[in-house]
Design an enzyme around this catalytic site. Structure first.
Site, mmCIF file in Angstrom:
data_model
loop_
_atom_site.group_PDB
_atom_site.id
_atom_site.type_symbol
_atom_site.label_atom_id
_atom_site.label_comp_id
_atom_site.label_asym_id
_atom_site.label_seq_id
_atom_site.Cartn_x
_atom_site.Cartn_y
_atom_site.Cartn_z
ATOM 1 N N GLU A 58 60.933 -38.787 -30.652
ATOM 2 C CA GLU A 58 60.018 -39.736 -31.276
ATOM 3 C C GLU A 58 59.643 -39.272 -32.683
ATOM 4 O O GLU A 58 59.367 -38.088 -32.908
ATOM 5 C CB GLU A 58 58.761 -39.833 -30.396
ATOM 6 N N LYS A 125 57.340 -49.253 -30.468
ATOM 7 C CA LYS A 125 56.590 -48.724 -29.332
ATOM 8 C C LYS A 125 55.464 -49.683 -28.944
ATOM 9 O O LYS A 125 54.674 -50.125 -29.791
ATOM 10 C CB LYS A 125 56.015 -47.351 -29.707
ATOM 11 N N CYS A 161 58.011 -42.648 -25.355
ATOM 12 C CA CYS A 161 56.926 -41.811 -24.830
ATOM 13 C C CYS A 161 55.931 -42.566 -23.964
ATOM 14 O O CYS A 161 56.204 -42.831 -22.797
ATOM 15 C CB CYS A 161 56.214 -41.121 -26.005
#
Length: 555
Positions: A58, A125, A161
């Site tokens: 990330e 994200k 994540c």
């Protein structure tokens, strides 16, 4: 969305995919350097590993967490330049990499897929963490769409994540018909985090109905430690492979779409480390990266002959090598011969440069100059603090002259209750044990000695003492550390009230005293050096309490 590279057709695609998992250590803010590292890894993955895909963590290009660097006007220009380089210089391999990027004037935490000059897929994200050490909502806007792209005829999903800590993105992946998920992470370490991740990933793989390649970054960034531990999880939740912790590592995961099977040829899974091993490895990594990434020549620390400085010295040597570590004993009239002997012996055991500089003349000079100010006033902790401040001056002078970093040695138990001296033993640049409770300090000392002799046994066995007064021990001022550390864990890390702590069986007077010490010493902690975070709530990014406050902890 689904994207198909123009040069491929389904009939020409093989259903076997080789993914190089690149668990790397980046430098926050060094966008050109991080970009060059990505290019080198991708070309090596293509040419030596014969990989079809290289998966990176990330926000690889900016490093994680970039914090307010994301607010700099030039961040967009720098990221766009980096992406241009990647499109131009990486060919014949799918590059999956994380970066911050503006779209229509809004900043997203992105993952992109680059192939032969094209950005063939991009994912924003969706789940932005905003708790503990995370404050992504300060910078990013959440995405609202899944991303499934075609890779050699296989529908592959991207997630980042926190997306896997919520159920929504996994449900989307299943609905989109993904056969494989690539998950980019910058997930920081705390005790038992690796087991939590493994359980979570098993659940999400079953929920999504496809295997997960979980790639986590590694390295130290100020107080945060990223422990790696990348994983390969089968669609039924079985952990196929567990990667190494606390070190850069590269391995190839092979996916066969015929049966959604996974393999990691030539590699063996590692076991989860014990608490003592994981904490010690985190401390070593934290010191190494803080010193090296900030350009210090080495470190210096005060070696007292006690447990905290003894463990700190062992960590420093394991992180940097003995040649970059200097230990200084600074005896005073209350320093025992045992302490001086043990400090000298440990320095010899570990092969570091060692010196002994008495603070007696400095202390006497201060007291002479302050004689009129102190006239008629009884001795108290002022004189004890002055000893600590003389030592702080010595270490900071060595630091300035030699370009080395002062490591302080205070542990979490001491930081919590203010058992430390501002501009004295708190003077320095990095506190190795800042988030390590005293009882855990002893456990990691025993663990380190189990690897090889590093800390004299007498240092571990003797009662802890600051040696600022005759026959002084820590328990003259503090509860027994077994009691104190459990009480602090509940109050600091789990927000127990005084009433709840008393209900747990702690003595009311001890509870009230400890809580008061924690609350009134926030001003000290605000001025303390940064240090490695190893618990779920450390003093720093995690716990932001006001210094000036009328709050009472009874409720």
């Amino acid at each position: 969305m689904r994207l198909y590279p123009e040069h491929e057709t389904k009939s020409s695609m093989s259903n076997s995919i080789r993914v190089l998992m690149a668990q790397i250590n980046t430098l926050v803010g060094d966008i050109p350097g991080n970009t060059q590292r990505v290019i080198d890894i991708a070309l090596d993955a293509r040419d030596r590993q014969h990989a079809n895909v290289v998966l990176l963590p990330e926000l690889t290009l900016s490093g994680y967490p970039p914090e307010d660097l994301l607010l700099r006007p030039s961040i967009q220009t720098r990221i766009e330049a980096a992406l241009t380089r990647l499109r131009e210089e990486v060919r014949d391999i799918h590059l999956v990499v994380g970066y911050p990027r503006y779209r229509d004037g809004v900043l997203f935490n992105m993952a992109g897929v680059i192939y032969n000059g094209e950005l063939v897929a991009e994912y924003a994200k969706q789940c932005l963490p905003n708790y503990q050490v995370f404050d992504e909502m300060r910078y990013f806007t959440a995405g609202d769409q899944p991303c499934v792209f075609d890779l050699k005829g296989v529908p592959v999903a991207l997630t980042i994540c926190e997306d896997l800590w919520k159920s929504g993105p996994a449900e989307q992946v299943r609905e989109q018909g993904a056969r494989l998920m690539l998950n980019l992470n910058a997930s920081p370490f705390h005790v038992d985090k690796s087991q939590q991740r493994a359980k979570l990933l098993s659940e999400r793989a079953r929920q999504a109905g496809c295997p997960i390649l979980y790639l986590n970054q590694v390295g130290g960034q100020d107080e945060l430690i990223f422990d790696g531990g990348s994983k390969v999880i089968a669609a039924d939740g079985t952990r196929v492979f567990q990667g190494r912790f606390f070190e850069e590592t590269f391995f190839v995961a092979e996916y066969n779409d015929a049966d959604q099977s996974l393999a990691v040829p030539g590699e063996n899974s590692v076991a989860f480390p014990s608490i003592e091993q994981s904490v010690y490895d985190a401390l070593v990594l934290g010191v190494r990266d803080y010193v090296n990434k900030n350009g210090f020549k080495g470190v210096v620390l005060g070696l007292s002959g006690g447990i905290d400085s003894g463990v700190t010295l062992a960590v420093a040597v394991d992180a940097l090598g003995a040649e970059r570590v200097e230990a200084v004993m600074m005896p005073f009239r209350y320093t025992s011969s045992m302490s001086q002997e043990d400090a000298s012996e440990q320095a010899r055991m570990l092969g570091v440069r060692y010196s002994s500089i008495s603070i007696e003349p400095m202390y006497s000079a201060f007291m002479a100059q302050l004689a009129d100010e102190f006239d008629g006033l009884a001795a108290d902790t002022t004189e004890e603090n002055l000893q600590a401040r003389c030592r702080g001056v010595v270490l900071m002078a060595i630091s300035n002259k030699k370009g080395v970093l002062v490591l302080t040695t205070g542990n979490k138990s001491e930081m919590a209750v203010g058992y430390s001296t501002l501009y004295g033993d708190m003077a320095g640049g990095f506190d190795v044990l800042k988030d390590v409770p005293k009882t855990l300090v002893y456990r990691i000392a025993a663990y380190r000695n189990g690897l090889s002799p590093a800390i004299p046994q007498r240092v571990i066995d003797r009662p802890p003492s600051a040696e600022l007064a005759p026959d002084q021990t820590d328990q003259d001022s503090l509860p027994d550390y077994d009691v104190l550390d459990r009480l602090l864990e509940l109050y600091v890390e789990h927000d127990y009230s005084a009433h709840a702590l008393i209900a747990e069986g702690f003595e009311p007077e001890v509870v009230q005293r400890v809580i008061r010490l924690v609350d009134i010493n926030e001003y000290k902690r605000r001025q303390a050096p940064v240090g490695v975070r190893i618990t779920q709530r450390g003093f720093g990014r995690d716990r932001r309490y006001p210094i000036t406050s009328g709050w009472k902890a009874g409720d």
